[in-house]
Write a protein that holds these residues in place. Structure first.
Motif, PDB file in Angstrom:
ATOM      1  N   VAL A  25       1.058   4.716  -1.738  1.00 45.18           N
ATOM      2  CA  VAL A  25       0.148   5.485  -2.584  1.00 45.18           C
ATOM      3  C   VAL A  25       0.870   6.013  -3.825  1.00 45.18           C
ATOM      4  O   VAL A  25       0.310   6.052  -4.918  1.00 45.18           O
ATOM      5  CB  VAL A  25      -0.522   6.611  -1.786  1.00 45.18           C
ATOM      6  CG1 VAL A  25      -1.427   7.427  -2.682  1.00 45.18           C
ATOM      7  CG2 VAL A  25      -1.318   6.006  -0.642  1.00 45.18           C
ATOM      8  N   SER A  26       2.143   6.389  -3.659  1.00 41.24           N
ATOM      9  CA  SER A  26       2.948   6.798  -4.825  1.00 41.24           C
ATOM     10  C   SER A  26       2.924   5.724  -5.898  1.00 41.24           C
ATOM     11  O   SER A  26       2.697   6.000  -7.072  1.00 41.24           O
ATOM     12  CB  SER A  26       4.415   7.006  -4.426  1.00 41.24           C
ATOM     13  OG  SER A  26       4.603   8.249  -3.857  1.00 41.24           O
TER      14      SER A  26
ATOM     15  N   ILE B 186      -7.773   4.136  -4.680  1.00 37.93           N
ATOM     16  CA  ILE B 186      -7.695   5.600  -4.664  1.00 37.93           C
ATOM     17  C   ILE B 186      -9.070   6.206  -4.413  1.00 37.93           C
ATOM     18  O   ILE B 186      -9.202   7.198  -3.685  1.00 37.93           O
ATOM     19  CB  ILE B 186      -7.061   6.112  -5.975  1.00 37.93           C
ATOM     20  CG1 ILE B 186      -5.569   5.749  -5.963  1.00 37.93           C
ATOM     21  CG2 ILE B 186      -7.249   7.605  -6.138  1.00 37.93           C
ATOM     22  CD1 ILE B 186      -4.873   5.893  -7.282  1.00 37.93           C
TER      23      ILE B 186
ATOM     24  N   PHE C  55       4.667   5.343   5.315  1.00 42.92           N
ATOM     25  CA  PHE C  55       3.661   4.628   4.550  1.00 42.92           C
ATOM     26  C   PHE C  55       2.911   5.516   3.590  1.00 42.92           C
ATOM     27  O   PHE C  55       2.688   5.162   2.464  1.00 42.92           O
ATOM     28  CB  PHE C  55       2.598   4.031   5.494  1.00 42.92           C
ATOM     29  CG  PHE C  55       2.873   2.622   5.812  1.00 42.92           C
ATOM     30  CD1 PHE C  55       3.461   2.293   6.991  1.00 42.92           C
ATOM     31  CD2 PHE C  55       2.575   1.631   4.902  1.00 42.92           C
ATOM     32  CE1 PHE C  55       3.743   0.991   7.284  1.00 42.92           C
ATOM     33  CE2 PHE C  55       2.857   0.319   5.191  1.00 42.92           C
ATOM     34  CZ  PHE C  55       3.443  -0.001   6.381  1.00 42.92           C
ATOM     35  N   ALA C  56       2.522   6.636   4.094  1.00 50.71           N
ATOM     36  CA  ALA C  56       1.423   7.364   3.474  1.00 50.71           C
ATOM     37  C   ALA C  56       1.767   7.926   2.104  1.00 50.71           C
ATOM     38  O   ALA C  56       0.921   8.485   1.448  1.00 50.71           O
ATOM     39  CB  ALA C  56       0.958   8.491   4.378  1.00 50.71           C
ATOM     40  N   ALA C  57       2.996   7.786   1.668  1.00 45.85           N
ATOM     41  CA  ALA C  57       3.300   8.213   0.308  1.00 45.85           C
ATOM     42  C   ALA C  57       2.979   7.093  -0.651  1.00 45.85           C
ATOM     43  O   ALA C  57       3.180   7.232  -1.812  1.00 45.85           O
ATOM     44  CB  ALA C  57       4.758   8.602   0.194  1.00 45.85           C
TER      45      ALA C  57
ATOM     46  N   LEU D 103      -0.749   5.090  -7.394  1.00 39.69           N
ATOM     47  CA  LEU D 103      -1.160   6.150  -8.315  1.00 39.69           C
ATOM     48  C   LEU D 103      -0.207   6.234  -9.508  1.00 39.69           C
ATOM     49  O   LEU D 103      -0.641   6.334 -10.658  1.00 39.69           O
ATOM     50  CB  LEU D 103      -1.205   7.499  -7.581  1.00 39.69           C
ATOM     51  CG  LEU D 103      -1.622   8.702  -8.424  1.00 39.69           C
ATOM     52  CD1 LEU D 103      -3.052   8.536  -8.934  1.00 39.69           C
ATOM     53  CD2 LEU D 103      -1.501   9.998  -7.630  1.00 39.69           C
ATOM     54  N   GLY D 104       1.087   6.155  -9.231  1.00 42.25           N
ATOM     55  CA  GLY D 104       2.076   6.288 -10.301  1.00 42.25           C
ATOM     56  C   GLY D 104       1.931   5.205 -11.355  1.00 42.25           C
ATOM     57  O   GLY D 104       1.987   5.472 -12.553  1.00 42.25           O
TER      58      GLY D 104
ATOM     59  N   ALA E 248       0.826  -1.202   0.000  1.00 40.91           N
ATOM     60  CA  ALA E 248       0.000   0.000   0.000  1.00 40.91           C
ATOM     61  C   ALA E 248       0.861   1.253   0.000  1.00 40.91           C
ATOM     62  O   ALA E 248       0.873   2.014   0.954  1.00 40.91           O
ATOM     63  CB  ALA E 248      -0.941   0.000   1.205  1.00 40.91           C
TER      64      ALA E 248
END
Lengths: 146, 107
Positions: free
Chosen positions: B33-34, B55, B105-107, B37-38, B31
């Motif tokens: 997010v980069s 997302i 994590f959050a990236a 999404l990327g 997980a």
């Protein structure tokens, strides 16, 4: 379909974690980085909770042969640290430190229905699109995993 | 100025870690997010659906939260460098896919 529902629920739980910990608020992140000023150590506790739980959980989860809804675990293959990783992390850090957003919180902040996160997310998407194109060749040449 | 909130920070962190663990157990994915999404923006057909769903969950969280009667926490975007910062964060991920996340994590 089950895949999508599972991913959606994971996204919701992730977002809820960001909301409750207030990581969707850039001011909170910037204050964590401001050691000498109005320091707010909260982010360290978010990281501790997330990494702590995940470390224990991943150790157990990866003993399974396969995930429940997919054929195999899909994990990053490269574990080494090279100049590219360090320069990328530095770029990331500058952007993060300037604004207080990183991708996850910026996306959750979008859901507030306010305009402020929009320029950041738009610029982030442009950055990803551009470098997805530009970086394909050298990345392959360097033997990276994608 | 923001107050120190160790309890809600730890609780939120545990939820984030739980989400990552759940995604690994169910989908076998990390997980980040980069990355989610990327790689979505690389438009590989078989890879699109679950990424969009994740997302969508992330973006819709505040909507669901408010609809269930929750009070949204403050969001103060004070800096005018949002464009520049967003571009740097986005290109960093594409330049070095394994870039670690901001909050771990959050990236």
């Amino acid at each position: 379909m089950a895949n999508m529902i599972a991913a959606f629920v994971c996204g919701l739980i992730f977002g809820l974690g960001l909301l409750i910990s207030q990581m969707s608020n850039p001011a909170k992140v910037l204050n964590f980085l401001d050691f000498a000023g109005t320091w707010d150590p909260s982010l360290g506790f978010v990281m501790g909770g997330a990494v702590g739980l995940a470390m224990i959980g991943f150790g157990i989860a990866l003993r399974f042969k396969a995930p429940l809804l997919a054929e195999a675990f899909d994990l990053p293959q490269r574990i080494g640290i090279d100049a590219r990783l360090i320069s990328g992390a530095a770029l990331f850090g500058v952007g993060w430190g300037l604004v207080g957003f990183c991708p996850g919180p910026a996306l959750t902040a979008l859901g507030f229905g306010r305009w402020e996160p929009v320029p950041f997310v738009a610029a982030m998407v442009v950055g990803m699109l551009l470098f997805n194109r530009v970086a394909t060749l050298p990345r392959t040449a360097l033997g990276a995993h994608r | 100025m923001t107050g120190f909130t160790p309890v809600s920070a730890t609780a939120g962190g545990l939820l984030i870690g739980f989400s990552a663990l759940l995604l690994l157990l169910l989908e076998g994915r990390i997980a980040g997010v980069s990355g989610i999404l990327g790689d979505l923006l690389a438009f590989r057909r078989s890879e699109i659906a679950w990424r969009v769903a994740f997302i969508a969950g992330l973006v819709l969280t505040p909507v669901v939260y408010a609809a269930l009667g929750g009070h949204l926490p403050p969001m103060q975007v004070t800096h005018s460098a949002a464009l520049c910062g967003g571009f740097l964060v986005g290109s960093a991920r594409a330049w070095a896919p394994a870039v670690p996340a901001g909050t771990g994590f959050a990236a």
